[in-house]
Design a protein around this motif. Structure first.
Motif, PDB file in Angstrom:
ATOM      1  N   VAL A 171       0.825  -1.201   0.000  1.00 39.17           N
ATOM      2  CA  VAL A 171       0.000   0.000   0.000  1.00 39.17           C
ATOM      3  C   VAL A 171       0.862   1.256   0.000  1.00 39.17           C
ATOM      4  CG1 VAL A 171      -1.682   1.317   1.360  1.00 39.17           C
ATOM      5  CG2 VAL A 171      -1.935  -1.162   1.106  1.00 39.17           C
ATOM      6  N   ASP A 206      -0.315  -5.664   5.392  1.00 40.32           N
ATOM      7  CA  ASP A 206      -0.210  -4.963   4.117  1.00 40.32           C
ATOM      8  C   ASP A 206      -0.993  -5.735   3.057  1.00 40.32           C
ATOM      9  OD1 ASP A 206       0.511  -3.074   2.280  1.00 40.32           O
ATOM     10  OD2 ASP A 206       2.681  -3.315   2.545  1.00 40.32           O
ATOM     11  N   SER A 207      -1.373  -5.023   2.013  1.00 41.97           N
ATOM     12  CA  SER A 207      -1.959  -5.638   0.822  1.00 41.97           C
ATOM     13  C   SER A 207      -0.952  -5.464  -0.296  1.00 41.97           C
ATOM     14  CB  SER A 207      -3.279  -4.962   0.464  1.00 41.97           C
ATOM     15  OG  SER A 207      -3.817  -5.520  -0.716  1.00 41.97           O
ATOM     16  N   ALA A 247      -7.713   1.053   2.453  1.00 45.70           N
ATOM     17  CA  ALA A 247      -6.479   1.759   2.095  1.00 45.70           C
ATOM     18  C   ALA A 247      -5.930   1.269   0.768  1.00 45.70           C
ATOM     19  CB  ALA A 247      -5.435   1.576   3.201  1.00 45.70           C
ATOM     20  N   ALA A 248      -5.944  -0.059   0.588  1.00 43.57           N
ATOM     21  CA  ALA A 248      -5.447  -0.607  -0.673  1.00 43.57           C
ATOM     22  C   ALA A 248      -6.295  -0.127  -1.827  1.00 43.57           C
ATOM     23  CB  ALA A 248      -5.438  -2.134  -0.617  1.00 43.57           C
ATOM     24  N   VAL A 251      -5.361   3.431  -2.674  1.00 43.13           N
ATOM     25  CA  VAL A 251      -4.098   3.530  -3.392  1.00 43.13           C
ATOM     26  C   VAL A 251      -4.278   3.110  -4.842  1.00 43.13           C
ATOM     27  CG1 VAL A 251      -1.768   2.604  -3.581  1.00 43.13           C
ATOM     28  CG2 VAL A 251      -2.667   3.280  -1.351  1.00 43.13           C
ATOM     29  N   HIS A 252      -4.994   1.983  -5.052  1.00 41.17           N
ATOM     30  CA  HIS A 252      -5.189   1.513  -6.419  1.00 41.17           C
ATOM     31  C   HIS A 252      -6.005   2.513  -7.218  1.00 41.17           C
ATOM     32  CE1 HIS A 252      -3.200  -2.060  -5.347  1.00 41.17           C
ATOM     33  NE2 HIS A 252      -4.220  -2.677  -4.741  1.00 41.17           N
TER      34      HIS A 252
END
Length: 271
Positions: A171, A206-207, A247-248, A251-252
């Motif tokens: 992320v 995390d992702s 969150a991931a 971000v993406h």
């Protein structure tokens, strides 16, 4: 293949002064027609034929055993008895494997008699186009240990020595970056192998997107990826999982918007 042929033409004679009982030690084995080695050429899957000449200059029959090394060789007869002062021509065949890569290959035809071996060099040229093609498939991330599992497949016609590079984006940025390095293996045409890659210090929370890039000489780089969500345990997974996913996703989405803006700017520059 046909049966061995016997001939008295071209037969060697014992050297003057040599005891007649030592003649068996001077027998010879060689490709027919006086060639220095046996040379065969053909495509993969074909059956190629040649002849081995066995010469017995002695005064007694000589029994010779035949076999092949480094190539699939078959003989009209595995054991041949050559009469005194006679040459026997023994046909043999080489079956080229269907998956044999184009290029030069080596083997040996071995004749054994009277306590010694005679080895005849066999040179095989497999015809056909040379194609180097490699893929990496079935990438999986074990989030409990961080172990990466993947499969390499040689989809060309040449033997490959692959290299592997690993990169993982989380992320907040890059969490793993291993440049390409040689793997301790070679892949024959059509061969596949499943391997693992250790990740001793994976993120606790995390992702990530893991990308594996496999390369080999002459082949185009092959890349495959896998998505994984790391959590430090069930309790954290339950509490932080939705936040991590959000969150991931943010971000993406930001990355997609940035790419979209870049594409629009590029399109505008060309109008």
């Amino acid at each position: 293949t046909s049966a061995p042929r016997r001939s008295t033409s071209g037969t060697a004679t014992p050297r003057p002064g040599c005891p007649r009982t030592s003649a068996p030690a001077s027998w010879t084995a060689a490709p027919a027609a006086g060639r220095p080695y046996a040379y065969l050429e053909g495509p993969a899957g074909s059956v190629l034929q040649d002849t081995l000449s066995l010469t017995n200059p002695g005064t007694r029959p000589l029994t010779v055993r035949l076999d092949g090394r480094g190539a699939p060789v078959s003989f009209a007869a595995r054991t041949v008895t050559v009469p005194a002062r006679t040459r026997a021509d023994v046909p043999f065949a080489v079956t080229v494997p269907a998956d044999a890569p184009p290029g030069e290959h080596r083997g040996t035809v071995r004749a054994t008699a009277a306590g010694r071996d005679v080895r005849v060099d066999l040179r095989l040229r497999v015809s056909g186009p040379r194609l180097a093609a490699l893929t990496v498939e079935d990438v999986h991330v074990d989030t409990a240990t961080g172990t990466l599992r993947y499969t390499l497949v040689n989809r060309g016609t040449t033997v490959l020595a692959p290299r592997l590079a690993v990169r993982a984006e989380g992320v907040l940025g890059t969490v793993l970056d291993r440049p390409g390095r040689p793997l301790p293996l070679t892949l024959r045409p059509g061969q596949r192998t499943t391997r693992t890659e250790a990740w001793p210090d994976p993120p606790s929370l995390d992702s990530v997107t893991v990308r594996l890039t496999a390369t080999a000489e002459g082949a185009a780089p092959a890349t495959a990826r896998a998505e994984a969500a790391f959590t430090s345990g069930p309790a954290v997974a339950g509490a932080a999982g939705p936040l991590l996913a959000a969150a991931a996703g943010g971000v993406h989405a930001a990355r997609r918007r940035a790419r979209s803006r870049t594409q629009r700017a590029t399109a505008g520059a060309h109008t």
